[in-house]
Write a protein that holds these residues in place. Structure first.
Motif, short mmCIF file in Angstrom:
data_model
loop_
_atom_site.label_atom_id
_atom_site.label_comp_id
_atom_site.label_asym_id
_atom_site.label_seq_id
_atom_site.Cartn_x
_atom_site.Cartn_y
_atom_site.Cartn_z
N PRO A 183 34.58 51.64 35.12
CA PRO A 183 35.21 50.95 36.03
C PRO A 183 34.90 49.43 36.90
CG PRO A 183 34.85 53.41 36.33
CD PRO A 183 34.50 53.29 34.91
N VAL A 184 33.82 49.88 36.96
CA VAL A 184 33.39 48.17 37.48
C VAL A 184 33.63 46.95 36.86
CG1 VAL A 184 31.58 47.28 38.21
CG2 VAL A 184 31.19 49.25 38.70
N TRP A 185 33.56 47.52 34.96
CA TRP A 185 33.35 46.41 33.99
C TRP A 185 35.21 45.86 34.46
CZ3 TRP A 185 28.81 44.67 33.89
CH2 TRP A 185 27.97 44.13 32.96
N ARG A 186 35.91 46.66 34.01
CA ARG A 186 37.85 47.22 33.43
C ARG A 186 38.22 45.98 35.00
NH1 ARG A 186 37.77 51.86 32.13
NH2 ARG A 186 38.46 52.72 33.79
N ALA A 187 37.19 46.44 35.97
CA ALA A 187 37.72 45.52 37.27
C ALA A 187 37.48 44.06 37.40
CB ALA A 187 37.16 46.48 38.97
N LEU A 188 36.33 43.73 36.72
CA LEU A 188 35.97 42.95 37.31
C LEU A 188 36.37 41.89 35.40
CD1 LEU A 188 32.59 43.41 38.11
CD2 LEU A 188 34.15 41.93 39.66
N PHE A 189 36.42 42.42 34.64
CA PHE A 189 36.43 41.61 33.33
C PHE A 189 37.22 41.88 32.28
CE2 PHE A 189 31.31 42.33 34.43
CZ PHE A 189 31.56 40.59 35.48
N GLY A 190 37.77 43.47 32.77
CA GLY A 190 39.28 43.23 32.31
C GLY A 190 39.55 44.24 30.82
#
Lengths: 180, 266
Positions: free
Chosen positions: B170-177
């Protein structure tokens, strides 16, 4: 400087939150490093200018926009193409001066200020001043000297964010970047 | 949510003495719940005054004080004084997933200015990376709140592996797609983990000069991850290295691993 063949005109997109928060971290750092808000505003403007100087090339490469014939056209390109391309918003253009050399960009939704609240002790901080620098720098690279400033800001309790742009003159000699 | 709702309702009752002329809070709230759920999160316009209250407690207080002002209540309490600035429409926005997008070029240019600014104020690569990490820290602390509210409906992780998966996913997806490329554990050390990203977004347009070849601007991301982990209750040190692209090395504190072991089997 040959244009790369097949370079996509659509630029890649990313979530605006990382952008917003990164900008916030930058402004926070500036507020720590400088003693008063005026210096922070100045520094933000300078950084924006540096961005604008580089951004214009990216913009021209991707947008296929030709030379503008008058300031009204420039205003349209800025609001409908440039803002849309880089920040995903389309400000409205209003309040033209009778002479046609001055207008306002109204931003209903400024991505730079999501999550932002100005503390009382930074009342003279112009949080999004970076944008002014960007516009000034980018237009200077296409031989237009403009004056850009915030006249309303939602962060300060105004209902909209308004950027006032005033055309000063055409620059005949193209000065190298960084020299004013 | 239920508890918050109760608190809010109590506050509203406080500001609306029974029989007052203000709108009855009991009626306003259920209606606003629907509004909050159906609301268009991408819109930056001030939404219905009450919809925010359900999602952001601060907004709730602000709303109450705004109502008080509207009623012209003479005694502006101490709480009002503290929260009057909450009239900003930004606070009325729901914390839903943002639909707005900016261009990667805009971020790249901003990040470049940020790196240059930091570079002008330090003397060594190590200092520069520390400075970038410090800025990343700011971002991490702030994104964590939003993500925990959004992705995990307010629940926290208690296991090391889960918090790492939370970072990778989730963190990566939210920040870097996208998710991070890999998550690995060191063979010889149970408190060291690696998050491996072949081409980190922050490094997309950065070419590192030869004389500073150890510089990795993903130090910014490292600081960000460190803040996320530490603020989640898993204190760790995170550093960025050039290895298989960029590797973020996460070293948890001993106590974190000890606690994790004691939780095993529960």
């Amino acid at each position: 400087m040959s244009r790369q063949a097949g370079r996509g005109t659509e630029s890649k997109k990313m979530n605006s939150e990382l952008f917003t928060l990164t900008y916030g971290a930058l402004v926070t750092q500036l507020c720590k490093d400088y003693e008063n808000d005026e210096d922070v505003n100045k520094q933000l403007d300078k950084m924006g200018y540096n961005i604008g100087v580089r951004l214009i090339e990216d913009f021209l490469a991707r947008s296929n926009v030709g030379r503008c014939h008058d300031f009204r056209e420039t205003a349209d390109v800025i609001a409908k193409i440039a803002f849309k391309m880089y920040l995903g918003i389309t400000p409205s253009i209003t309040n033209w001066s009778p002479g046609g050399d001055e207008f306002s960009l109204i931003l209903e939704n400024n991505p730079l200020v999501d999550f932002v609240e100005l503390p009382d002790n930074h009342s003279s901080l112009i949080y999004s001043n970076l944008l002014c620098g960007v516009l000034r720098g980018a237009l200077e690279m296409v031989q237009m000297a403009v004056d850009v400033k915030f006249v309303q800001d939602t962060l300060k309790g105004d209902s909209v964010t308004e950027i006032r742009m005033k055309f000063i003159r055409r620059i005949e000699d193209n000065l190298p970047a960084g020299e004013e | 949510m239920g508890v918050k709702l109760e608190i809010l309702r109590m506050l509203l009752y406080l500001s609306f003495p029974v029989g007052s002329s203000g709108s009855p809070p009991g009626r306003v709230l259920p209606a606003s719940r629907g509004a909050a759920q159906e609301g268009d999160f991408s819109s930056g316009r001030p939404r219905a005054a009450f919809s925010c209250a359900l999602r952001r407690p601060r907004g709730a207080f602000a709303t109450v004080s705004a109502v008080k002002q509207r009623r012209g209540a003479a005694g502006a309490g101490t709480m009002d004084a503290r929260f009057t600035r909450g009239k900003s429409p930004l606070l009325e926005r729901a914390l839903g997933r943002p639909r707005t997008e900016v261009s990667l070029s805009a971020f790249a240019l901003l990040f470049s200015e940020l790196v240059q600014y930091c570079q002008n104020r330090v003397y060594s690569v190590a200092e520069l990376q520390a400075k970038l990490a410090q800025l990343g820290h700011q971002v991490g602390l702030r994104i964590l709140d939003a993500l925990v509210a959004r992705e995990k409906s307010g629940r926290r992780e208690i296991k090391v592996l889960n918090v790492l998966l939370f970072v990778k996913g989730p963190v990566w997806r939210a920040l870097f797609g996208k998710e991070a490329d890999k998550l690995e554990q060191a063979n010889d050390d149970d408190k060291t983990y690696y998050v491996i990203e072949k081409e980190p977004l922050v490094n997309t347009y950065i070419s590192v000069p030869k004389e500073n070849s150890t510089l990795n601007c993903a130090a910014f991301t490292a600081g960000l991850v460190e803040a996320v982990l530490t603020a989640s209750g898993f204190p760790a040190k995170v550093t960025a290295h050039w290895h298989k692209g960029t590797t973020l090395m996460i070293k948890f504190e001993e106590a974190v691993i000890a606690r994790d072991k004691s939780l095993e089997g529960r």
